[in-house]
Write a protein that holds these residues in place. Structure first.
Motif, PDB file in Angstrom:
ATOM      1  N   ASP A  73       0.835  -1.214   0.000  1.00  0.00           N
ATOM      2  CA  ASP A  73       0.000   0.000   0.000  1.00  0.00           C
ATOM      3  C   ASP A  73       0.866   1.258   0.000  1.00  0.00           C
ATOM      4  N   PHE A  99      -8.242  -3.221  -7.454  1.00  0.00           N
ATOM      5  CA  PHE A  99      -7.955  -3.071  -6.031  1.00  0.00           C
ATOM      6  C   PHE A  99      -8.305  -1.627  -5.633  1.00  0.00           C
ATOM      7  N   TYR A 102      -6.014   1.793  -5.475  1.00  0.00           N
ATOM      8  CA  TYR A 102      -5.518   2.615  -6.594  1.00  0.00           C
ATOM      9  C   TYR A 102      -6.238   3.964  -6.601  1.00  0.00           C
ATOM     10  N   ASN A 143      -2.348  -4.686 -12.674  1.00  0.00           N
ATOM     11  CA  ASN A 143      -2.318  -5.648 -11.568  1.00  0.00           C
ATOM     12  C   ASN A 143      -2.400  -7.058 -12.149  1.00  0.00           C
ATOM     13  N   ALA A 175       1.159  -8.282  -6.320  1.00  0.00           N
ATOM     14  CA  ALA A 175       0.913  -8.728  -4.937  1.00  0.00           C
ATOM     15  C   ALA A 175       0.747 -10.250  -4.843  1.00  0.00           C
ATOM     16  N   THR A 202       4.474  -7.805  -2.323  1.00  0.00           N
ATOM     17  CA  THR A 202       4.123  -7.730  -0.906  1.00  0.00           C
ATOM     18  C   THR A 202       4.544  -8.996  -0.179  1.00  0.00           C
ATOM     19  N   ALA A 204       2.717  -9.754   2.413  1.00  0.00           N
ATOM     20  CA  ALA A 204       1.466  -9.969   3.150  1.00  0.00           C
ATOM     21  C   ALA A 204       0.785 -11.276   2.750  1.00  0.00           C
ATOM     22  N   ARG A 213       3.033  -5.592   7.961  1.00  0.00           N
ATOM     23  CA  ARG A 213       3.113  -4.560   6.929  1.00  0.00           C
ATOM     24  C   ARG A 213       4.512  -4.506   6.310  1.00  0.00           C
ATOM     25  N   ALA A 214       4.715  -5.204   5.246  1.00  0.00           N
ATOM     26  CA  ALA A 214       6.006  -5.165   4.540  1.00  0.00           C
ATOM     27  C   ALA A 214       5.782  -5.439   3.060  1.00  0.00           C
TER      28      ALA A 214
HETATM   29  C1  LIG Z   1      -3.684  -6.087  -5.690  1.00  0.00           C
HETATM   30  C2  LIG Z   1      -3.173  -5.697  -4.351  1.00  0.00           C
HETATM   31  N1  LIG Z   1      -2.170  -4.836  -4.263  1.00  0.00           N
HETATM   32  C3  LIG Z   1      -1.672  -4.451  -3.074  1.00  0.00           C
HETATM   33  C4  LIG Z   1      -2.193  -4.945  -1.899  1.00  0.00           C
HETATM   34  C5  LIG Z   1      -1.679  -4.400  -0.600  1.00  0.00           C
HETATM   35  O1  LIG Z   1      -0.699  -5.189  -0.043  1.00  0.00           O
HETATM   36  P1  LIG Z   1      -0.132  -4.849   1.393  1.00  0.00           P
HETATM   37  O2  LIG Z   1      -0.922  -5.610   2.382  1.00  0.00           O
HETATM   38  O3  LIG Z   1       1.300  -5.296   1.322  1.00  0.00           O
HETATM   39  O4  LIG Z   1      -0.230  -3.373   1.616  1.00  0.00           O
HETATM   40  C6  LIG Z   1      -3.250  -5.851  -1.935  1.00  0.00           C
HETATM   41  C7  LIG Z   1      -3.839  -6.357  -0.694  1.00  0.00           C
HETATM   42  O5  LIG Z   1      -4.839  -7.011  -0.641  1.00  0.00           O
HETATM   43  C8  LIG Z   1      -3.763  -6.229  -3.202  1.00  0.00           C
HETATM   44  O6  LIG Z   1      -4.809  -7.062  -3.318  1.00  0.00           O
END
Ligand SMILES: Cc1ncc(COP(=O)(O)O)c(C=O)c1O
Length: 346
Positions: A73, A99, A102, A143, A175, A202, A204, A213-214
């Motif tokens: 994010d 997502f 954006y 994406n 991601a 990510t 995550a 959060r990384a």
């Molecule tokens: C397409 C997409 N991008 C970015 C992220 C954000 O990732 P993060 O949790 O590392 O901020 C997500 C989280 O669901 C996502 O679905």
């Protein structure tokens, strides 16, 4: 302005299949690293020597080629600031359904969102991006695998967009790359020859560190240096900086989960086939089910059984529900709910 990002909640104890998280937790090695945190770790600003070295080694990058961020994010925010600041008429292209962040980061950077509306089959329709490019285009979000459909966009399609929009930043949000067919990072030479392409990753999802959060953004050193000037100096907290090297070190933990995700996706497709429900073949750790008229009934049954899913009915035609594909016992609970709702109890 659309406003703040909504944080979808789940009841305590529910199966959390609504946010594409890793459903079996992080690596035990990462947990051990967290347990080793001391009072001094909490009291001091973190040192990033180890985490930068471990990340560089893992991805085969130099430190000049990436920036670590507070979740992807923050990478999205930094990219939007970089691309849109000081340009009162800057446009940012988004392929819908997309997502939600954006729109948040574009609006926060005073950009104008150019939305490509969802196609009836929710395909990306990449050629529409070509015709959306104008002299004011500063940022294009791509994406892949896409959230919420899980559909993937090929490197050829991405680099063609980058070629047609040399003045714009093409931000490729990967991601979910670990669960899909591949990454732009698989061909470094090609990525290196496209200075306007940045890739976001990510920790995550496949690495189970959403709560810490990384994330990272990588690309040519020029734009990466610009992002480093935007991201705050201590963006990754001490816990994330300690846990990430340990998580990256546990390749078997990541590999086995990716295998579970792939198996879960197949089980979900098969259940949808038996129940007469539509779905998209996904490269992510989730499946978007096209439940049409059955969506309200299914959502009710999921809720009754404590299965938190994401209602994406608004994503396009045909009542869509996004379900995380992860641990097999969660997937079996979803499959049972689908079968008993759609096919009657067995
Ligand atoms: C397409 C997409 N991008 C970015 C992220 C954000 O990732 P993060 O949790 O590392 O901020 C997500 C989280 O669901 C996502 O679905």
């Amino acid at each position: 302005v659309t406003g703040e990002y909504d944080r979808p909640s789940a009841p305590p104890g529910a199966r959390r299949l609504h946010l594409n998280e890793r459903t079996d937790g992080c690596s035990p090695r990462a947990l051990e690293a967290l347990r080793g945190l001391s009072g001094a770790d909490a009291a001091c600003y973190p040192d990033y020597g180890d985490v930068i070295a471990a990340t560089a080694r893992y991805f085969g990058l130099t430190a000049a080629e990436f920036v670590l961020t507070n979740g992807l994010d923050e990478g999205l925010h930094a990219a939007a600031t970089f691309a849109l600041r000081g340009r009162f008429d800057g446009e940012a292209v988004v392929i819908e359904p997309a997502f939600d962040m954006y729109a948040v980061v574009i609006e926060a950077s005073a950009g104008r969102i150019v939305r490509l509306d969802p196609l009836p089959d929710l395909a990306p329709g990449i050629e529409r991006v070509h015709s959306a490019i104008t002299p004011r285009t500063r940022l294009i979000f791509i994406n892949t695998p896409m959230n919420p459909t899980g559909l993937e966009i090929s490197p050829d399609e991405i680099y063609e967009i980058a070629r047609r929009a040399p003045e714009a930043l093409v931000f490729v949000d990967e991601a979910y790359a670990e669960f899909g067919a591949g990454s732009l990072l698989d061909d470094r030479a090609r990525l290196g020859s496209a200075p306007n392409v940045l890739v976001g990753r990510t920790f995550a999802k496949a690495y189970g560190l959403a709560g810490l959060r990384a994330g990272l953004v990588t690309g040519n050193p020029g734009p990466i240096a610009a992002l480093k000037a935007i991201v705050p100096p201590y963006s990754l907290n001490a816990a994330a900086a300690k846990a990430l090297p340990a998580a990256l070190d546990d390749a078997a933990h990541t590999r086995s989960y990716v295998a579970d995700v792939r198996r879960s996706r197949e089980l979900l497709y098969a259940a949808c086939d038996r129940a007469g429900l539509g779905y998209w073949k996904s490269g992510g750790n989730f499946v978007l089910i096209r439940a049409a008229d059955a969506a309200p009934r299914l959502l009710k049954v999921f809720a009754e059984r404590g299965i938190a899913v994401r209602d994406r009915t608004a994503s396009g035609p045909g009542g869509c529900i996004r379900v995380t594909a992860g641990r097999l016992d969660d997937t079996r609970a979803v499959v049972d709910a689908i079968e008993e709702t759609m096919c009657g109890a067995r």
